[in-house]
Every structure is written in C-alpha cells, then in structure tokens.
Write a protein that holds these residues in place. Structure first.
Motif, PDB file in Angstrom:
ATOM      1  N   ILE A 101       0.820  -1.206   0.000  1.00 41.11           N
ATOM      2  CA  ILE A 101       0.000   0.000   0.000  1.00 41.11           C
ATOM      3  C   ILE A 101       0.859   1.264   0.000  1.00 41.11           C
ATOM      4  CG2 ILE A 101      -1.958  -1.141   1.102  1.00 41.11           C
ATOM      5  CD1 ILE A 101      -1.172   0.241   3.732  1.00 41.11           C
ATOM      6  N   THR A 102       2.166   1.116   0.062  1.00 44.59           N
ATOM      7  CA  THR A 102       3.059   2.274  -0.012  1.00 44.59           C
ATOM      8  C   THR A 102       3.671   2.444  -1.392  1.00 44.59           C
ATOM      9  OG1 THR A 102       4.962   1.008   0.787  1.00 44.59           O
ATOM     10  CG2 THR A 102       3.610   2.114   2.445  1.00 44.59           C
ATOM     11  N   THR A 103       3.274   1.618  -2.336  1.00 49.83           N
ATOM     12  CA  THR A 103       3.813   1.706  -3.700  1.00 49.83           C
ATOM     13  C   THR A 103       3.280   2.947  -4.413  1.00 49.83           C
ATOM     14  OG1 THR A 103       3.993  -0.699  -3.873  1.00 49.83           O
ATOM     15  CG2 THR A 103       3.963   0.544  -5.938  1.00 49.83           C
ATOM     16  N   ASN A 104       4.220   3.734  -5.010  1.00 49.21           N
ATOM     17  CA  ASN A 104       3.811   4.880  -5.827  1.00 49.21           C
ATOM     18  C   ASN A 104       2.908   4.398  -6.974  1.00 49.21           C
ATOM     19  OD1 ASN A 104       5.620   6.252  -4.230  1.00 49.21           O
ATOM     20  ND2 ASN A 104       7.130   6.509  -5.819  1.00 49.21           N
ATOM     21  N   PHE A 105       1.942   5.043  -7.374  1.00 48.54           N
ATOM     22  CA  PHE A 105       1.323   6.284  -6.953  1.00 48.54           C
ATOM     23  C   PHE A 105      -0.161   6.016  -6.703  1.00 48.54           C
ATOM     24  CE2 PHE A 105       4.724   9.186  -7.804  1.00 48.54           C
ATOM     25  CZ  PHE A 105       5.451   8.613  -8.831  1.00 48.54           C
ATOM     26  N   TYR A 106      -0.443   4.955  -5.976  1.00 45.59           N
ATOM     27  CA  TYR A 106      -1.822   4.498  -5.900  1.00 45.59           C
ATOM     28  C   TYR A 106      -2.656   5.159  -4.799  1.00 45.59           C
ATOM     29  CZ  TYR A 106      -0.215   0.837  -9.032  1.00 45.59           C
ATOM     30  OH  TYR A 106       0.289   0.158 -10.103  1.00 45.59           O
ATOM     31  N   TYR A 107      -3.968   5.188  -5.078  1.00 48.07           N
ATOM     32  CA  TYR A 107      -4.966   5.594  -4.112  1.00 48.07           C
ATOM     33  C   TYR A 107      -5.646   4.328  -3.605  1.00 48.07           C
ATOM     34  CZ  TYR A 107      -4.623  10.388  -5.889  1.00 48.07           C
ATOM     35  OH  TYR A 107      -4.178  11.633  -6.252  1.00 48.07           O
ATOM     36  N   TRP A 108      -5.763   4.198  -2.315  1.00 53.55           N
ATOM     37  CA  TRP A 108      -6.457   3.066  -1.693  1.00 53.55           C
ATOM     38  C   TRP A 108      -7.740   3.638  -1.112  1.00 53.55           C
ATOM     39  CZ3 TRP A 108      -4.234  -1.520  -2.701  1.00 53.55           C
ATOM     40  CH2 TRP A 108      -2.899  -1.492  -3.115  1.00 53.55           C
ATOM     41  N   LYS A 109      -8.861   3.079  -1.501  1.00 50.77           N
ATOM     42  CA  LYS A 109     -10.108   3.775  -1.250  1.00 50.77           C
ATOM     43  C   LYS A 109     -11.215   2.872  -0.723  1.00 50.77           C
ATOM     44  CE  LYS A 109      -9.650   5.153  -5.404  1.00 50.77           C
ATOM     45  NZ  LYS A 109      -9.908   5.965  -6.619  1.00 50.77           N
ATOM     46  N   TRP A 110     -12.214   3.517  -0.186  1.00 49.39           N
ATOM     47  CA  TRP A 110     -13.444   2.864   0.230  1.00 49.39           C
ATOM     48  C   TRP A 110     -14.596   3.413  -0.610  1.00 49.39           C
ATOM     49  CZ3 TRP A 110     -13.521  -1.318   3.196  1.00 49.39           C
ATOM     50  CH2 TRP A 110     -12.427  -1.578   4.022  1.00 49.39           C
ATOM     51  N   ILE A 111     -15.402   2.490  -1.112  1.00 44.79           N
ATOM     52  CA  ILE A 111     -16.542   2.795  -1.953  1.00 44.79           C
ATOM     53  C   ILE A 111     -17.710   1.973  -1.439  1.00 44.79           C
ATOM     54  CG2 ILE A 111     -17.452   2.656  -4.319  1.00 44.79           C
ATOM     55  CD1 ILE A 111     -14.521   2.809  -5.275  1.00 44.79           C
ATOM     56  N   ARG A 112     -18.914   2.490  -1.575  1.00 44.88           N
ATOM     57  CA  ARG A 112     -20.065   1.704  -1.133  1.00 44.88           C
ATOM     58  C   ARG A 112     -21.191   1.791  -2.164  1.00 44.88           C
ATOM     59  NH1 ARG A 112     -22.556   5.163   4.011  1.00 44.88           N
ATOM     60  NH2 ARG A 112     -23.369   6.936   2.779  1.00 44.88           N
ATOM     61  N   GLN A 113     -22.085   0.817  -2.086  1.00 44.43           N
ATOM     62  CA  GLN A 113     -23.242   0.798  -2.964  1.00 44.43           C
ATOM     63  C   GLN A 113     -24.484   0.471  -2.143  1.00 44.43           C
ATOM     64  OE1 GLN A 113     -23.041  -1.769  -6.421  1.00 44.43           O
ATOM     65  NE2 GLN A 113     -24.497  -0.445  -7.486  1.00 44.43           N
ATOM     66  N   PRO A 114     -25.295   1.477  -1.846  1.00 50.70           N
ATOM     67  CA  PRO A 114     -26.554   1.219  -1.133  1.00 50.70           C
ATOM     68  C   PRO A 114     -27.515   0.433  -2.019  1.00 50.70           C
ATOM     69  CG  PRO A 114     -25.916   3.532  -0.988  1.00 50.70           C
ATOM     70  CD  PRO A 114     -25.055   2.910  -2.030  1.00 50.70           C
ATOM     71  N   PRO A 115     -28.477  -0.250  -1.421  1.00 43.95           N
ATOM     72  CA  PRO A 115     -29.419  -1.035  -2.226  1.00 43.95           C
ATOM     73  C   PRO A 115     -30.132  -0.163  -3.258  1.00 43.95           C
ATOM     74  CG  PRO A 115     -29.878  -1.252   0.134  1.00 43.95           C
ATOM     75  CD  PRO A 115     -28.729  -0.342  -0.008  1.00 43.95           C
ATOM     76  N   GLY A 116     -30.109  -0.589  -4.509  1.00 42.94           N
ATOM     77  CA  GLY A 116     -30.807   0.104  -5.574  1.00 42.94           C
ATOM     78  C   GLY A 116     -30.164   1.392  -6.043  1.00 42.94           C
ATOM     79  N   ALA A 146     -10.773  -0.710  -2.542  1.00 41.15           N
ATOM     80  CA  ALA A 146     -10.325  -0.726  -3.924  1.00 41.15           C
ATOM     81  C   ALA A 146      -9.005   0.017  -4.070  1.00 41.15           C
ATOM     82  CB  ALA A 146     -11.386  -0.084  -4.834  1.00 41.15           C
ATOM     83  N   ARG A 147      -8.370  -0.183  -5.218  1.00 37.44           N
ATOM     84  CA  ARG A 147      -7.143   0.541  -5.559  1.00 37.44           C
ATOM     85  C   ARG A 147      -7.328   1.227  -6.903  1.00 37.44           C
ATOM     86  NH1 ARG A 147      -1.570  -2.105  -7.559  1.00 37.44           N
ATOM     87  NH2 ARG A 147      -2.598  -1.697  -9.553  1.00 37.44           N
ATOM     88  N   GLY A 148      -6.927   2.465  -6.960  1.00 35.89           N
ATOM     89  CA  GLY A 148      -7.013   3.189  -8.215  1.00 35.89           C
ATOM     90  C   GLY A 148      -5.802   4.075  -8.423  1.00 35.89           C
ATOM     91  N   ILE A 149      -5.723   4.663  -9.622  1.00 35.77           N
ATOM     92  CA  ILE A 149      -4.642   5.585  -9.935  1.00 35.77           C
ATOM     93  C   ILE A 149      -5.114   7.029  -9.912  1.00 35.77           C
ATOM     94  CG2 ILE A 149      -3.311   3.900 -11.237  1.00 35.77           C
ATOM     95  CD1 ILE A 149      -4.439   5.126 -13.794  1.00 35.77           C
TER      96      ILE A 149
END
Length: 120
Positions: A29-44, A98-101
């Motif tokens: 998780i310290t590798t350049n240059f990633y974003y480590w994130k939390w995402i959610r999906q409520p029902p519907g 999740a992981r993103g750039i």
C-alpha cells in the motif's frame, strides 16, 4: 496480482461506529502512486466514493461523509481501515475497498465487497 479483502462487521446498530479493514496482498500500500479507497453501494443505488488514502498516507473524503469518515493505515500489516461514525440505516450498503490511480470512484482492483446492515 493485487488482491483486496474486506473484513465483515455484518450488523451495526444505529449511532455506533462502523469499522472496516481491508487487507491487501500481492502489492504494497506504499507503492507509488496508488490511491487506496473505500466505496459503497446502497441497495438500488450507484457506487458512492467514501474516501481515499494515498501511498504516502494523505487522505481525502467525499464532502457529504467527511464529518463522519476516517481512513487510516497500518503499513506493517499492509492494511487500511475505514471508520464511519454515527451510522444510520441510510449507511446500509455493500462496502468495497479498492485501488485506483485517480481519486474518487475510479479503481482498477476491488475487493469482493462486504454487506453492512445498520439496524437496531
């Protein structure tokens, strides 16, 4: 290949603090240059970005959740954690790490998700 696994808190009571941990394997998780994130999906509903922590430890949050959300990390365990305080039934959702750039909803790797239900 990076793999992400969310913990499973299951049922949370209203007004309590939700705590979720994401364990990452196959990459640091310290590798350049990633974003480590939390995402959610409520029902519907669609995906909602909660917040991110970068490879350097900087955090950013969705303005609508900023007052209640906190993301931290443990680099020795290669984990990052979400705490969401004062939960209500409207926080019921499938939560993903999740992981993103880029920041926000973008990701290229995602965990399988964990169902969190807020109910008394």
């Amino acid at each position: 290949q990076v793999q992400l696994q969310e913990s499973s808190p299951g049922l949370v009571k209203p007004s309590q603090t939700l705590s979720l941990t994401c364990t990452v394997s196959g990459g640091s998780i310290t590798t350049n240059f990633y974003y480590w994130k939390w995402i959610r999906q409520p029902p519907g509903k669609g995906l909602e970005w909660i917040g991110s922590i970068t490879y350097g430890g900087s955090t950013s949050y969705n303005p609508s959740l900023k007052s209640r959300a906190s993301i931290s990390r443990d680099t020795s365990k290669n984990q990052f954690t979400l705490q969401l305080s004062s939960v209500t039934p409207e926080d019921t959702a499938v939560y993903y790490c999740a992981r993103g750039i880029l920041d926000g909803n973008q990701y290229n790797y995602r965990g399988q998700g964990t169902q969190v239900t807020v109910s008394s």
